[in-house]
Write an enzyme that holds these catalytic residues in place. Structure first.
Site, PDB file in Angstrom:
ATOM      1  N   HIS A  33       1.231  -1.638  -0.379  1.00  0.00           N
ATOM      2  CA  HIS A  33      -0.330   0.003  -0.008  1.00  0.00           C
ATOM      3  C   HIS A  33       0.627   1.358  -0.029  1.00  0.00           C
ATOM      4  CE1 HIS A  33      -3.485  -2.455   2.094  1.00  0.00           C
ATOM      5  NE2 HIS A  33      -4.007  -2.402   1.372  1.00  0.00           N
ATOM      6  N   LYS A  57     -17.716  -5.496   8.845  1.00  0.00           N
ATOM      7  CA  LYS A  57     -16.427  -6.366   9.474  1.00  0.00           C
ATOM      8  C   LYS A  57     -16.366  -5.525  10.203  1.00  0.00           C
ATOM      9  CE  LYS A  57     -13.272  -7.686   5.415  1.00  0.00           C
ATOM     10  NZ  LYS A  57     -12.526  -7.058   4.250  1.00  0.00           N
ATOM     11  N   ARG A 106      -2.153  -6.075  -7.624  1.00  0.00           N
ATOM     12  CA  ARG A 106      -1.285  -7.059  -7.703  1.00  0.00           C
ATOM     13  C   ARG A 106      -0.902  -8.591  -8.955  1.00  0.00           C
ATOM     14  NH1 ARG A 106      -2.878  -8.107  -1.895  1.00  0.00           N
ATOM     15  NH2 ARG A 106      -4.644  -8.251  -3.247  1.00  0.00           N
ATOM     16  N   SER A 143      -3.486  -7.639   3.863  1.00  0.00           N
ATOM     17  CA  SER A 143      -3.833  -7.290   5.349  1.00  0.00           C
ATOM     18  C   SER A 143      -4.207  -8.859   5.574  1.00  0.00           C
ATOM     19  CB  SER A 143      -4.355  -6.395   5.179  1.00  0.00           C
ATOM     20  OG  SER A 143      -3.944  -5.549   4.108  1.00  0.00           O
TER      21      SER A 143
HETATM   22  O1  PNS Z   1      -8.422  -2.552   0.632  1.00  0.00           O
HETATM   23  P1  PNS Z   1     -10.114  -2.812   0.152  1.00  0.00           P
HETATM   24  O2  PNS Z   1     -10.597  -4.382   1.390  1.00  0.00           O
HETATM   25  O3  PNS Z   1      -9.789  -3.807  -0.977  1.00  0.00           O
HETATM   26  O4  PNS Z   1     -10.513  -1.882  -0.547  1.00  0.00           O
HETATM   27  C1  PNS Z   1     -11.958  -1.946  -0.989  1.00  0.00           C
HETATM   28  C2  PNS Z   1     -12.602  -0.722  -0.973  1.00  0.00           C
HETATM   29  C3  PNS Z   1     -12.797  -0.148   0.619  1.00  0.00           C
HETATM   30  C4  PNS Z   1     -11.916   0.406  -1.559  1.00  0.00           C
HETATM   31  C5  PNS Z   1     -14.503  -1.309  -1.197  1.00  0.00           C
HETATM   32  O5  PNS Z   1     -14.775  -1.579  -0.836  1.00  0.00           O
HETATM   33  C6  PNS Z   1     -15.013   1.047  -1.470  1.00  0.00           C
HETATM   34  O6  PNS Z   1     -14.707   1.984  -1.872  1.00  0.00           O
HETATM   35  N1  PNS Z   1     -15.695   0.584   0.058  1.00  0.00           N
HETATM   36  C7  PNS Z   1     -16.376   2.060   0.194  1.00  0.00           C
HETATM   37  C8  PNS Z   1     -18.165   1.591  -0.917  1.00  0.00           C
HETATM   38  C9  PNS Z   1     -18.411   1.383  -1.799  1.00  0.00           C
HETATM   39  O7  PNS Z   1     -18.079   2.937  -2.651  1.00  0.00           O
HETATM   40  N2  PNS Z   1     -18.704   0.772  -2.444  1.00  0.00           N
HETATM   41  C10 PNS Z   1     -19.094   0.717  -3.632  1.00  0.00           C
HETATM   42  C11 PNS Z   1     -17.753   0.030  -4.935  1.00  0.00           C
HETATM   43  S1  PNS Z   1     -17.946   0.037  -6.652  1.00  0.00           S
END
Ligand code: PNS
Length: 176
Positions: A33, A57, A106, A143
């Site tokens: 990250h 979560k 990745r 993570s």
């Molecule tokens: O580190 P992660 O868990 O892969 O990140 C995923 C994240 C938090 C970027 C994604 O789940 C997100 O954007 N969540 C916010 C809610 C949202 O906008 N959902 C619609 C995504 S298209």
């Protein structure tokens, strides 16, 4: 030619600063990250590292802890700031004048998921997503694996910034 287009991501004098968001759960932030945040900071005027709160979560670190850790490890990057957000990422972008989302890729399996989110976010708001190739040195780092390894007493020292390692060591009584 390539360098010219990279420079174009920065604003010209008098323009609004070009802001990008690096969103994630960051539970916890890894070296992978951090590499993406550092590289985004070279391309854009401002980078916002946003901890997205997932109400379904329960994480290892609280949102406040994640923000605190990220602020500590990015303290040396003057155009990076840290924030948290509960809700849609596109709403955050709209409210904070963010032009683009930057994320690290990745693997091919990341790509499927990231492409779907990028397309959905563009459909919802027009915001663009930049998928940056991950440093291969961190291609296997996630993570969730870091948490699992730390949970069983394994060595995660080289996978995360030292601030994170110290916090994991305290939580799981790891040797330092
Ligand atoms: O580190 P992660 O868990 O892969 O990140 C995923 C994240 C938090 C970027 C994604 O789940 C997100 O954007 N969540 C916010 C809610 C949202 O906008 N959902 C619609 C995504 S298209």
């Amino acid at each position: 030619m390539m360098l010219g287009s990279v420079r174009a991501m920065r604003s010209r004098e008098g323009d609004q600063p070009r802001r990008v968001v690096c969103p994630g759960s960051y539970d916890p932030v890894t070296n992978g990250h951090l590499d993406i945040v550092e590289r985004a900071a070279k391309l854009f005027d401002e980078v916002i590292v946003a901890v997205l709160v997932n109400p379904n979560k329960k994480g290892l670190f609280s949102t406040e802890e994640r923000v605190e850790i990220l602020a500590e490890i990015t303290a040396g990057l003057p155009n990076v700031r840290v924030d948290s957000w509960r809700g849609l990422l596109v709403d955050y972008c709209r409210q904070h004048g963010v032009a683009a989302i930057a994320k690290g890729l990745r693997s091919v399996s990341d790509f499927d998921y990231e492409l779907q989110m990028a397309q959905m976010n563009r459909e919802l708001s027009g915001v663009e997503t930049l998928l940056m190739s991950n440093n291969p040195a961190y291609g296997f780092v996630s993570s969730s694996l870091v948490k699992e390894i730390a949970h069983y007493g394994g060595d995660v020292k080289n996978l995360v910034p030292d601030v994170v390692f110290q916090r994991l060591a305290a939580k799981f009584s790891l040797p330092r």
